[in-house]
Design a protein around this motif. Structure first.
Motif, PDB file in Angstrom:
ATOM      1  N   GLU A  34      -6.107  -0.730  -6.244  1.00 26.03           N
ATOM      2  CA  GLU A  34      -5.500   0.602  -6.194  1.00 26.03           C
ATOM      3  C   GLU A  34      -4.422   0.754  -7.271  1.00 26.03           C
ATOM      4  N   ALA A  69       0.829  -1.205   0.000  1.00 24.73           N
ATOM      5  CA  ALA A  69       0.000   0.000   0.000  1.00 24.73           C
ATOM      6  C   ALA A  69       0.861   1.253   0.000  1.00 24.73           C
ATOM      7  N   ARG A  99      -0.399   4.183  -2.755  1.00 22.26           N
ATOM      8  CA  ARG A  99      -1.392   5.167  -2.299  1.00 22.26           C
ATOM      9  C   ARG A  99      -0.943   6.611  -2.415  1.00 22.26           C
ATOM     10  N   PHE A 120      -4.868  -3.879  -2.836  1.00 23.89           N
ATOM     11  CA  PHE A 120      -3.665  -3.380  -3.502  1.00 23.89           C
ATOM     12  C   PHE A 120      -3.812  -3.474  -5.013  1.00 23.89           C
TER      13      PHE A 120
END
Length: 221
Positions: free
Chosen positions: A136, A74, A78, A133
């Motif tokens: 994203e 992450a 992110r 994950f």
């Protein structure tokens, strides 16, 4: 390592488990071990020992080893995803916004303490526990695609160009793995230039680079 439920695992409830830096200590230790010894060869006990914690304290924060992997991955996507959302919504020329995103994204992957991008090729990344994950990362790639399209790349070529752009950005992980002494800043600049070249709109200029740096500085305020 387990299904993430933590059933039957010991839990800690003291200062060692709850101190503010304990979770980060686990992530730092795991990042070093996963990228050094390898994910499969690293045990939660080894991570806890490297972090200076009891194994029960590790489970207080992460019920399973895959949860640690998810948290580390992450960190690689992110920040760039949040920046991408602002750049996609911006009004600067698309090539400027794309250069800025690539520069920041390559810098994130290349400048991190541990080469976490190299973990993308792990078979465990396809696990259901890593679904967020994967989602994203797909959203980040889609943001690159929107900037590629906004730069005027024809629809028939936009998908392929986006694949190439995203591959170029993430290649920093393999290059860093093979060359630990890599000049990251030089690679970041050249990588961002290469991304803009893939648009087929010409060589990136000093003015474009300067505008992109100014844009990143404004967004960081």
């Amino acid at each position: 390592m387990g299904n993430g439920s933590g059933v039957g695992r010991p839990r800690a409830s003291g200062a060692a488990a709850s101190r503010p830096d304990a979770r980060q200590a686990v992530l730092d230790a795991a990042g070093e071990l996963f990228t050094g010894a390898g994910y499969a060869a690293t045990t939660t006990r080894a991570i806890a020992e490297r972090a200076g914690l009891r194994q029960a304290s590790l489970y207080y924060h992460f019920p399973a080893k895959e949860d640690i992997l998810a948290a580390l991955l992450a960190e690689t996507v992110r920040p760039s995803l949040a920046l991408a959302a602002r750049l996609v919504a911006g009004e600067a020329p698309a090539a400027v916004r794309l250069w800025a995103l690539a520069y920041a994204d390559i810098g994130l992957l290349g400048g991190a303490r541990h080469n976490l991008g190299a973990l993308y090729l792990l078979p465990e990344v396809s696990s259901p526990n890593l679904a967020r994950f994967r989602t994203e990362r797909a959203e980040l790639k889609a943001a690159y695609g929107r900037l590629v399209a906004a730069a005027g790349v024809p629809p028939a070529a936009a998908g392929i160009r986006t694949d190439l752009v995203f591959g170029l950005v993430e290649s920093i992980a393999v290059i860093r793995r093979d060359d630990p002494s890599l000049d990251v800043e030089a690679h970041v600049r050249e990588g961002a230039d290469g991304v803009v070249r893939l648009l087929g709109t010409g060589e990136p200029s000093d003015a474009l680079r300067a505008e992109a740096h100014e844009l990143l500085a404004r967004l960081a305020e």
